[in-house]
Design an enzyme around this catalytic site. Sequence first.
Site, PDB file in Angstrom:
ATOM      1  N   ASP A 248      30.113  30.553  -3.529  1.00 42.47           N
ATOM      2  CA  ASP A 248      29.050  30.248  -4.513  1.00 42.47           C
ATOM      3  C   ASP A 248      29.508  29.483  -5.765  1.00 42.47           C
ATOM      4  O   ASP A 248      29.122  29.830  -6.889  1.00 42.47           O
ATOM      5  CB  ASP A 248      28.337  31.552  -4.935  1.00 42.47           C
ATOM      6  CG  ASP A 248      27.633  32.239  -3.760  1.00 42.47           C
ATOM      7  OD1 ASP A 248      27.712  31.738  -2.637  1.00 42.47           O
ATOM      8  OD2 ASP A 248      27.014  33.297  -3.991  1.00 42.47           O
TER       9      ASP A 248
ATOM     10  N   LYS B 147      23.013  31.339   2.242  1.00 39.31           N
ATOM     11  CA  LYS B 147      22.610  32.749   2.360  1.00 39.31           C
ATOM     12  C   LYS B 147      21.621  33.081   1.257  1.00 39.31           C
ATOM     13  O   LYS B 147      21.584  32.399   0.235  1.00 39.31           O
ATOM     14  CB  LYS B 147      23.843  33.654   2.243  1.00 39.31           C
ATOM     15  CG  LYS B 147      24.531  33.480   0.902  1.00 39.31           C
ATOM     16  CD  LYS B 147      25.755  34.330   0.778  1.00 39.31           C
ATOM     17  CE  LYS B 147      26.428  34.115  -0.559  1.00 39.31           C
ATOM     18  NZ  LYS B 147      25.609  34.527  -1.708  1.00 39.31           N
TER      19      LYS B 147
ATOM     20  N   CYS C  36      29.139  38.615  -5.112  1.00 41.20           N
ATOM     21  CA  CYS C  36      29.255  37.977  -3.798  1.00 41.20           C
ATOM     22  C   CYS C  36      30.670  37.999  -3.236  1.00 41.20           C
ATOM     23  O   CYS C  36      30.859  38.167  -2.029  1.00 41.20           O
ATOM     24  CB  CYS C  36      28.669  36.569  -3.849  1.00 41.20           C
ATOM     25  SG  CYS C  36      26.865  36.645  -4.061  1.00 41.20           S
TER      26      CYS C  36
END
Length: 198
Positions: A9, A107, A152
């Site tokens: 990310d 995602k 994450c």
Amino acid sequence: MTEALIVIDMQNDFCPGGALGVPEGDSLVAAINARMADFGAVVVTQDWHPAGHASFASSHPGAKPMDVMEMPYGPQILWPDHCVQGSAGARLHADLNADRADMILRKGYNPALDSYSAFFENDHRTPTGLHGYLQTRGITEITLVGLALDFCVNFSAVDAAQLGYDVRVEAALCRGIDAHGSMDAALAGMRAAGVTLV
Ligand code: VGL
Ligand code: ZN
């Protein structure tokens, strides 16, 4: 034996000035790019939410960012709107060497379900497909870097360890959010799961 670097990310919204900016998030880009050369496989992930996503505080009347809400799959921290599909904030950091990525995994696209982990959505059951991808490439060792260390990166690392991967998290190439004591919990949880923190 192929070892994979999984870059979590590294998107504009998680960098300073972004909707959910992680302090110093952008400072990692050059070092992550350099680290890619040490791996036979590189996977880059992208948080990728539809507008009105259930993890956004704005989707719940009266709620504000960082409130915790009980969802069918457990407690969920509510976030500012971030990484909306197609938005500038959802784009990977412009200087990240995404050209080197063998795979870019998105995602969090399920409107009703968040997905911190690169392996399973937050119901801990719905797979993203990454495990199948790594398995079919014969990859058993992974190193995780990126944002955010306590969300994450943490959820991805714990899931990977539970799936049987040999997992390293390079903390120097991660930065965290630290909401509701999440950093201490993440570090303890990763260690308990057998993740190597370096
Ligand atoms: C993340 C909060 C919400 C992350 C994603 O990438 O760590 N955190 N969505
Ligand atoms: Zn998100």
